[in-house]
Design a protein around this motif. Structure first.
Motif, short mmCIF file in Angstrom:
data_model
loop_
_atom_site.label_atom_id
_atom_site.label_comp_id
_atom_site.label_asym_id
_atom_site.label_seq_id
_atom_site.Cartn_x
_atom_site.Cartn_y
_atom_site.Cartn_z
N MET A 143 -7.99 1.89 4.41
CA MET A 143 -6.88 1.33 4.50
C MET A 143 -6.09 1.73 5.60
N TRP A 182 0.81 -1.06 -0.18
CA TRP A 182 0.04 -0.01 0.01
C TRP A 182 0.78 1.33 -0.04
N PRO A 202 0.04 2.63 -4.05
CA PRO A 202 -1.38 2.53 -3.91
C PRO A 202 -2.52 2.49 -4.85
#
Length: 361
Positions: free
Chosen positions: A213, A169, A173
């Motif tokens: 997230m 991430w 991303p």
């Protein structure tokens, strides 16, 4: 007859610390005091093992305020050899006492450093019998990614998912967002190794993904993203059988608002109107989910107890996850399912203690 000494282990370093305390209070409240002596061992949020008060009211929810294990200066040390079952307690004034001959430990711990096999390993090294699942089953079921893979290998249907590591991430991303978007929206973003809906978000559009997230990564370095599964949320409680054959309860159902999900607030602070026990299912559906629960329990190598969560879709049941130390407050789904099946909360606690004492690891 001599009483059985039960060390109730609760609190801990995970985000589910408070619910663990509430569960411990529920167990202290119903345990048969003619048969069992309770030794409450609270683990602070910093990880200190402390001797706490045997007072159920101290560990209850009051005015929506969740309890917490506070550091009272005591320290509890586990045996350094399986030849002893004594606990050594160091007090704040420098004195040292002993809790002799602990017969079994009841680890009411949720999340990391408790439900994930770590405490189970400590207890096995110390030679102390304990309630619940062993090291492998606890670690396996705690990791939603690994659990899904194992359940799928065992021939059980599971919801599709994407696993995202923190480093993925952080480094790309956009690529992660594209992978997630392939599921379609809405999706649910979850820490891979947490429970009680901690850090879980529903994402209805791409612009919400980043915040979801980030929240999930506050609880874990691994996150799973699942598309919304359209179906009823039905759960079944599993209890280890004395003959080796898992016992299953009547299933329960979570009634979820159309615009939300069954979150922490609903589970523990919003009353119990979200739970239906037993679930309004046909007899074949009830038989099927009970069979699925037993198969899932055996697939992860379960012992003691577990709750198997499923979705009932138009195409049948889909397994969502296996919880090896499910919510166990008096109002939680697991004990309510067993109550609907004819096993009271107190009887359930007694059965689990006795299963733990008899377990061969």
């Amino acid at each position: 007859m001599a009483k059985t000494t039960v060390a109730v282990l609760f609190g801990g370093r995970s985000s589910e610390h408070a619910i663990s305390c509430v569960t411990a209070g529920g167990i202290m409240d119903v345990v048969d005091r003619d048969a069992y002596d309770i030794v409450p061992i609270g683990i602070t949020k910093d990880g200190a093992f402390t001797l706490q008060v045997d007072d159920p009211a101290r560990w209850a929810i009051h005015d929506r305020h969740l309890p917490e294990v506070l550091d009272n200066g005591t320290r509890v040390a586990f045996p350094t050899s399986p030849a002893s079952r004594d606990l050594v307690v160091s007090h704040a004034d420098g004195t040292v006492t002993t809790v002799p001959d602990v017969d079994v430990v009841f680890p009411i711990l949720h999340g990391p450093f408790g439900e994930d096999g770590t405490i189970q390993g400590l207890l096995e090294i110390a030679g102390l019998p304990y309630v619940g699942d062993g090291v492998l089953a606890s670690a396996l079921a705690m990791d939603k990614h690994v659990a899904k893979a194992v359940l799928e290998h065992a021939g059980l249907r599971v919801a599709p998912w994407t696993t995202v590591l923190r480093r993925q991430w952080a480094s790309d991303p956009v690529d992660v967002a594209e992978s997630v978007a392939a599921h379609g929206f809405p999706v649910f973003v979850k820490p891979a190794r947490a429970g009680s809906s901690m850090g879980v978000s529903r994402v209805d559009e791409p612009s919400q993904l980043g915040a979801a997230m980030d929240l999930a990564f506050e609880h874990d370095s691994k996150v799973i993203v699942e598309p919304r599964v359209v179906g009823r949320e039905v759960e079944v409680a599993v209890l280890e059988g004395r003959d080796g054959v898992p016992r299953t309860s009547l299933p329960g159902e979570i009634v979820v608002p159309e615009d939300g999900f069954y979150d922490f607030e609903s589970k523990y602070l919003g009353g119990d109107e979200s739970l239906l026990c037993p679930a309004p299912l046909t007899e074949p559906q009830t038989d099927e989910i009970r069979s699925i629960g037993a198969r899932a329990f055996e697939a992860v190598g379960g012992a003691g107890l577990a709750r198997v969560d499923c979705f009932l879709t138009d195409d049948g049941f889909v397994v969502n996850e296996v919880n090896t130390m499910p919510g166990f407050t008096p109002l939680s789904m697991y004990p309510r399912c067993w109550a609907a099946t004819g096993v009271s909360y107190g009887e359930l606690v007694t059965e689990l203690i006795e299963l733990g004492r008899a377990a061969v690891r």
